[in-house]
Scaffold this motif. Structure first.
Motif: not given
Length: 294
Positions: A194-205, A207-220
């Motif tokens: 799931l996280i890999s797919g979300a990061a892939h979509a963010l890259t298409r959008a 975003v240079d560092d998708p994991h850093a962007l999504v990390a706080p949201l996902v951890r919460a």
């Protein structure tokens, strides 16, 4: 060593990450240094060097005959062949405690050894192993271990091993082991996907560092879900916002179509869970959009 070791001789079959951590964690509870055997003598020697408190055994038979506690820490598919090999020479009436650490199987896979007189069980540590035995021994403290014994006595012995490891035993019935393992894989493995797919979509959008962007949201979200269960759900599906979901589907279809099937499947699963929880039924148009094959 402890003043009064629990076991005369502990044996570990395997030389991988779990085998090394178990050998190190159980060493203080063995009157003699734990024996370790693997099909690759080189791997066994490397494991012993890393553990620092174990001895490589040249033959599996020698390990089995000497040990009163034996841990089988090999791959899932290798357990049955190892059991057959041990059963071929295990003396009838001997009573070591033998367990494996697979999540997939219960105690039934060890039946040939149980028939030969051994107490048998499955003891699955519900944690990941990275190859750092010292750190993993520390992480075992407080960790959950799923146990399935071939008898009441074997279950009691499994609980004792878990206590020695500092863990917490959770009993799983034999017939429930596949469901138990499926649940763990669904939670851990599919989360990675799931996280890999979300990061892939963010890259298409863009975003240079998708994991850093999504990390706080996902951890919460993870922490909230562990604390509150499905009550932690938020977002457009909870609100019944069909227009937003429609925009998502259009964007995915246009820019990231490989993620579309997974998004639809997870959205439908979320709606199903909402309905089971008593929430109002979603609009038929939303259901139709999420069920579309285009």
């Amino acid at each position: 060593m402890t003043d009064s070791p629990t076991y005369r001789q502990i044996g570990v079959i395997g030389a991988g990450r779990v085998a090394r951590a178990l050998a190190l964690a159980l060493a203080p509870h063995s009157a003699a240094s734990p024996l370790l055997w693997a099909r690759s003598a080189g791997s066994a020697r490397t494991a012993v060097d890393q553990i620092g408190s174990a001895v490589a055994s040249d033959r599996i038979e020698a390990l089995v005959r000497a040990s009163d506690l034996i841990a089988i820490a090999v791959s899932d598919d290798a357990i049955a062949p190892v059991v057959a090999e041990i059963a071929a020479f295990a003396p009838t009436g001997s009573a070591p405690f033998i367990f494996h650490v697979s999540g997939r199987s219960g105690a039934e896979i060890l039946d040939p050894l149980h028939a030969a007189g051994a107490a048998t069980a499955a003891i699955h540590p519900v944690m990941t192993f990275t190859g750092d035995p010292q750190n993993e021994v520390a992480r075992m403290i407080g960790a959950r271990f799923a146990i399935t014994g071939s008898s009441a006595d074997a279950t009691a012995q499994a609980r004792q091993v878990v206590r020695l490891l500092g863990g917490v035993a959770v009993e799983i019935r034999e017939e429930h082991r596949p469901l138990y393992h499926a649940a763990l894989c669904h939670a851990a493995n599919h989360l990675v996907t799931l996280i890999s797919g979300a990061a892939h979509a963010l890259t298409r959008a863009g975003v240079d560092d998708p994991h850093a962007l999504v990390a706080p949201l996902v951890r919460a979200a993870l922490e909230n879900s562990l604390e509150h269960g499905f009550g932690a759900l938020s977002g457009p599906l909870l609100r019944g916002d069909g227009e937003t979901i429609g925009n998502h589907l259009d964007a995915l279809k246009r820019d990231c179509p490989e993620l579309l099937p997974a998004y639809r499947a997870m959205a439908r699963a979320t709606l199903d869970q909402l309905e089971r929880s008593g929430a109002p039924a979603p609009s038929s148009s939303l259901r139709t959009a999420l069920s579309s094959k285009d």
